[in-house]
Design a protein around this motif. Structure first.
Motif, PDB file in Angstrom:
ATOM      1  N   ALA A 112      -0.032   9.002   2.434  1.00 20.41           N
ATOM      2  CA  ALA A 112       1.096   8.549   1.609  1.00 20.41           C
ATOM      3  C   ALA A 112       2.426   8.953   2.243  1.00 20.41           C
ATOM      4  CB  ALA A 112       0.974   9.109   0.192  1.00 20.41           C
ATOM      5  N   VAL A 129       0.847  -1.200   0.000  1.00 17.18           N
ATOM      6  CA  VAL A 129       0.000   0.000   0.000  1.00 17.18           C
ATOM      7  C   VAL A 129       0.883   1.250   0.000  1.00 17.18           C
ATOM      8  CG1 VAL A 129      -1.712   1.310   1.308  1.00 17.18           C
ATOM      9  CG2 VAL A 129      -1.906  -1.184   1.153  1.00 17.18           C
ATOM     10  N   ALA A 130       1.946   1.217   0.802  1.00 16.72           N
ATOM     11  CA  ALA A 130       2.875   2.353   0.863  1.00 16.72           C
ATOM     12  C   ALA A 130       3.520   2.592  -0.496  1.00 16.72           C
ATOM     13  CB  ALA A 130       3.948   2.095   1.927  1.00 16.72           C
ATOM     14  N   GLU A 178      -5.170  12.042   1.408  1.00 19.70           N
ATOM     15  CA  GLU A 178      -4.448  10.929   0.780  1.00 19.70           C
ATOM     16  C   GLU A 178      -2.949  11.223   0.734  1.00 19.70           C
ATOM     17  OE1 GLU A 178      -5.596   8.411  -3.003  1.00 19.70           O
ATOM     18  OE2 GLU A 178      -4.430  10.148  -3.617  1.00 19.70           O
ATOM     19  N   PRO A 218     -10.502   7.050   7.814  1.00 18.65           N
ATOM     20  CA  PRO A 218     -10.790   5.704   7.288  1.00 18.65           C
ATOM     21  C   PRO A 218      -9.536   4.984   6.779  1.00 18.65           C
ATOM     22  CG  PRO A 218     -12.375   7.296   6.462  1.00 18.65           C
ATOM     23  CD  PRO A 218     -11.305   8.088   7.143  1.00 18.65           C
ATOM     24  N   ALA A 219      -8.617   5.730   6.169  1.00 25.34           N
ATOM     25  CA  ALA A 219      -7.394   5.097   5.661  1.00 25.34           C
ATOM     26  C   ALA A 219      -6.545   4.569   6.816  1.00 25.34           C
ATOM     27  CB  ALA A 219      -6.592   6.080   4.820  1.00 25.34           C
ATOM     28  N   THR A 227      -4.687   9.844  -8.038  1.00 30.26           N
ATOM     29  CA  THR A 227      -5.237   9.494  -6.731  1.00 30.26           C
ATOM     30  C   THR A 227      -5.770   8.071  -6.763  1.00 30.26           C
ATOM     31  OG1 THR A 227      -6.931  10.079  -5.091  1.00 30.26           O
ATOM     32  CG2 THR A 227      -7.466  10.547  -7.385  1.00 30.26           C
ATOM     33  N   LEU A 228      -5.731   7.411  -5.636  1.00 27.25           N
ATOM     34  CA  LEU A 228      -6.356   6.088  -5.542  1.00 27.25           C
ATOM     35  C   LEU A 228      -7.866   6.213  -5.346  1.00 27.25           C
ATOM     36  CD1 LEU A 228      -3.826   4.029  -3.389  1.00 27.25           C
ATOM     37  CD2 LEU A 228      -3.961   4.302  -5.863  1.00 27.25           C
ATOM     38  N   ARG A 229      -8.326   7.386  -4.866  1.00 29.45           N
ATOM     39  CA  ARG A 229      -9.755   7.574  -4.605  1.00 29.45           C
ATOM     40  C   ARG A 229     -10.551   7.395  -5.896  1.00 29.45           C
ATOM     41  NH1 ARG A 229     -12.433   9.007  -0.335  1.00 29.45           N
ATOM     42  NH2 ARG A 229     -10.394   9.180   0.635  1.00 29.45           N
ATOM     43  N   ILE A 269      10.461   4.396   2.470  1.00 27.55           N
ATOM     44  CA  ILE A 269      10.435   4.581   1.020  1.00 27.55           C
ATOM     45  C   ILE A 269      11.194   5.843   0.590  1.00 27.55           C
ATOM     46  CG2 ILE A 269       8.878   5.007  -0.949  1.00 27.55           C
ATOM     47  CD1 ILE A 269       7.021   2.931   0.268  1.00 27.55           C
ATOM     48  N   VAL A 277       1.758   6.805  -6.888  1.00 25.38           N
ATOM     49  CA  VAL A 277       0.648   7.607  -7.392  1.00 25.38           C
ATOM     50  C   VAL A 277       0.780   9.072  -6.951  1.00 25.38           C
ATOM     51  CG1 VAL A 277      -1.822   7.950  -7.011  1.00 25.38           C
ATOM     52  CG2 VAL A 277      -0.974   5.704  -7.709  1.00 25.38           C
ATOM     53  N   ARG A 278       1.264   9.300  -5.737  1.00 22.64           N
ATOM     54  CA  ARG A 278       1.365  10.661  -5.219  1.00 22.64           C
ATOM     55  C   ARG A 278       2.742  11.303  -5.453  1.00 22.64           C
ATOM     56  NH1 ARG A 278      -3.402  12.768  -3.007  1.00 22.64           N
ATOM     57  NH2 ARG A 278      -2.051  14.565  -3.218  1.00 22.64           N
ATOM     58  N   GLY A 287      -8.103   1.542   8.196  1.00 24.25           N
ATOM     59  CA  GLY A 287      -7.902   0.433   7.266  1.00 24.25           C
ATOM     60  C   GLY A 287      -6.502  -0.149   7.339  1.00 24.25           C
ATOM     61  N   LEU A 288      -5.561   0.656   7.792  1.00 23.75           N
ATOM     62  CA  LEU A 288      -4.185   0.195   7.969  1.00 23.75           C
ATOM     63  C   LEU A 288      -3.948  -0.384   9.366  1.00 23.75           C
ATOM     64  CD1 LEU A 288      -2.532   3.149   6.073  1.00 23.75           C
ATOM     65  CD2 LEU A 288      -2.178   0.747   5.495  1.00 23.75           C
ATOM     66  N   PRO A 345      -8.608  -3.797   3.248  1.00 22.22           N
ATOM     67  CA  PRO A 345      -9.180  -2.729   4.094  1.00 22.22           C
ATOM     68  C   PRO A 345      -8.501  -1.372   3.892  1.00 22.22           C
ATOM     69  CG  PRO A 345      -8.818  -4.733   5.374  1.00 22.22           C
ATOM     70  CD  PRO A 345      -8.143  -4.942   4.042  1.00 22.22           C
ATOM     71  N   ALA A 346      -7.191  -1.391   3.665  1.00 25.59           N
ATOM     72  CA  ALA A 346      -6.492  -0.116   3.457  1.00 25.59           C
ATOM     73  C   ALA A 346      -6.943   0.539   2.156  1.00 25.59           C
ATOM     74  CB  ALA A 346      -4.981  -0.335   3.450  1.00 25.59           C
ATOM     75  N   GLY A 349     -10.320   1.941   2.611  1.00 22.42           N
ATOM     76  CA  GLY A 349     -10.228   3.139   3.445  1.00 22.42           C
ATOM     77  C   GLY A 349      -9.743   4.347   2.674  1.00 22.42           C
ATOM     78  N   LEU A 350      -9.022   4.098   1.576  1.00 21.03           N
ATOM     79  CA  LEU A 350      -8.532   5.185   0.722  1.00 21.03           C
ATOM     80  C   LEU A 350      -9.524   5.514  -0.395  1.00 21.03           C
ATOM     81  CD1 LEU A 350      -4.842   3.984   0.629  1.00 21.03           C
ATOM     82  CD2 LEU A 350      -5.555   6.272   1.366  1.00 21.03           C
ATOM     83  N   LEU A 361       0.837   4.041  -3.021  1.00 20.50           N
ATOM     84  CA  LEU A 361       0.541   5.444  -2.679  1.00 20.50           C
ATOM     85  C   LEU A 361       1.728   6.350  -3.005  1.00 20.50           C
ATOM     86  CD1 LEU A 361      -1.315   5.701   0.736  1.00 20.50           C
ATOM     87  CD2 LEU A 361      -2.053   6.616  -1.461  1.00 20.50           C
ATOM     88  N   LEU A 414       3.093   6.841   5.521  1.00 21.20           N
ATOM     89  CA  LEU A 414       3.454   5.463   5.156  1.00 21.20           C
ATOM     90  C   LEU A 414       4.840   5.408   4.519  1.00 21.20           C
ATOM     91  CD1 LEU A 414       0.437   3.591   3.540  1.00 21.20           C
ATOM     92  CD2 LEU A 414       1.790   2.870   5.506  1.00 21.20           C
TER      93      LEU A 414
END
Lengths: 304, 304
Positions: free
Chosen positions: B94, A93-94, B90, B143-144, A123-125, B103, A100-101, B147-148, A143-144, A147-148, A97, B97
């Motif tokens: 990011a 997930v890290a 988001e 929520p994110a 964005t993942l949204r 990262i 993408v960001r 979820g994590l 779930p992560a 949540g995103l 993200l 994380l």
């Protein structure tokens, strides 16, 4: 309830001794053991006498053990599959993200350049993320991603429903997910079926806004095709914890691609791994003592 | 229902014209307008005639407009507060994380070095994350983080419960969160109360495994104290989308700190921003036409 006689070796960690004892076992010399917790690689496996009825391997992926031919049919073998799921899933997930960001690009910058990051971010949204290989690790990501604000398309061997995924496809449809999803995360085992699963056609289908994440094994991706796709903008980027070849040699084009992030097979670092392996050892020693089915049973015919 | 006469300027974007029309308005020249959607900074604000009853500002944080003294009491002002919440949230997730999972360090590497990442990683799973300033952006992160597998401690001005947080504290207890939480995300507005909220004492309380994320404004953090804390290992790291000074000058120690990640005020990039502003404009034009309360009303006495 019997007290399982467990050897830990050739390495050890105080957490593992505690784990065996917490599971109701006793740590003994190899000669006296009926179970072995291996700490090390397949080359470190000691000669196993017939009294060893169960061997707990320390890794989740065990293809190097299978290829080395050390898994005999004379006893039960368990991998650590699932034990590290939460840690590796978080790493995946890290990575997605960060890709993408634009955080990979930003981390390399030494000058304030807002423009450089303005056009490359998405964005993942609202996006669709395909998780190819929704075993323990893949499922732990769901779930992560929810949540995103993303939705999850799961691919599993048989296509049985994955909780939280809006759809689950069987492995024979895996070729279609690259066109269907915005981003793809590879979390499938390395087998003959998954070798070079991602090549030029799949990357073209993923498209110029798509990110590819690989936290499974490098062999799932055709590296040459990936390097070309990154260079040509065929895909937006790739975040890789595993590579082919691995380790990735100095000077490899993946090190310098601005739209690639490489982590050195580190989504399951020892700081997070040993405590999670210890939890698994405790549970399996308890189950061994109780005569229950062990977690992570290796199917020698499937190779995982 | 009247048709609001809305001017867009001095810049424009086809998405905003569409947005005004979708909200039931008509795009007109400034002289004929009763409402203005500002595209630009506070220096770009045109002279406002008395017929302009409402001005929609394009940014969520408006302290530069307040300081410039351009917000008069003769009309209604709305900021874009909340419109970009999901995007900025988001970006904050990011950044945290990426920090916790190493990262930032990995992205700078040009050689495979598993050891370098092995000791520095931790996990959000099971951790406590304090969100300081749980307005729209802070709330959108919850929520994110859940979820994590993390839990969220929220800090808001008055301490009213935030959905999903296990506890919400009022702003007068903000000093305590640095000892209570594993990681802290700053999402509070820049006001006289939040200036240099994070100094040497707060960083010491956060401790050597803690990450600080700032996606609010650079003024919330004492940069000198932060540089020292990063250098001395007082905290694990910092991921900053905003800095003081900003832009961060070339050669600043934050660019070279291995445990810092700097993004150039880019958690709200234009690629994601314009579509979100357009959604807000549509909704506010609709509300303006209907005589309903507008979203993002500026309270001139509070300055946001």
């Amino acid at each position: 309830m019997p007290t399982p006689a467990v050897h830990i070796g050739p390495g050890n960690d105080p957490l593992l001794t505690e784990a065996v004892e917490r599971g109701g076992g006793e740590v003994v010399a190899l000669a006296d053991a009926e179970a072995l917790v291996v700490v090390g690689g397949h080359g470190d496996l000691p000669e196993l006498h017939d009294g060893i009825r169960w061997v707990q391997l320390p890794s989740a992926g065990i293809e190097s053990w299978v290829e080395a031919g050390v898994l005999d049919a004379g006893r039960t073998w368990t991998s650590a599959t699932g034990a590290y799921s939460s840690s590796v899933a978080e790493g995946a997930v890290a990575l997605l993200l960060a890709g993408v960001r634009g955080i990979g690009r930003a981390a390399r910058a030494t000058s304030w350049d807002n423009e450089a990051l303005d056009g490359v971010q998405s964005t993942l949204r609202g996006s669709t993320i395909a998780i190819v290989g929704a075993g323990g690790i893949g499922r732990a990501m769901v779930p992560a991603f929810l949540g995103l604000g993303a939705r999850v398309l799961a691919v599993t061997r048989r296509g049985l429903p994955v909780e939280g995924a809006y759809e689950t496809w069987a492995a024979d449809r895996v070729g279609e997910v690259f066109a269907e999803a915005d981003h793809v995360v590879l979390a499938a085992p390395a087998t003959s079926e998954t070798k070079a699963l991602v090549g030029a056609a799949e990357l073209a289908a993923l498209g110029p806004r798509g990110w590819l994440v690989n936290i499974a094994r490098g062999s799932l991706v055709d590296t040459g095709a990936l390097v070309e796709a990154l260079r040509d903008g065929t895909i937006a980027g790739a975040a890789l914890d595993v590579t082919d070849p691995e380790p990735l040699p100095d000077g490899h084009p993946l090190w310098s691609a601005p739209n690639a992030i490489v982590t050195p097979h580190s989504t399951n670092p020892s700081t997070l791994r040993v405590p999670l392996l210890a939890e698994r050892v405790t549970e399996n020693v308890r189950r061994f003592a109780a005569g229950e089915e062990l977690l992570g049973l290796v199917d020698l015919s499937r190779g995982y």
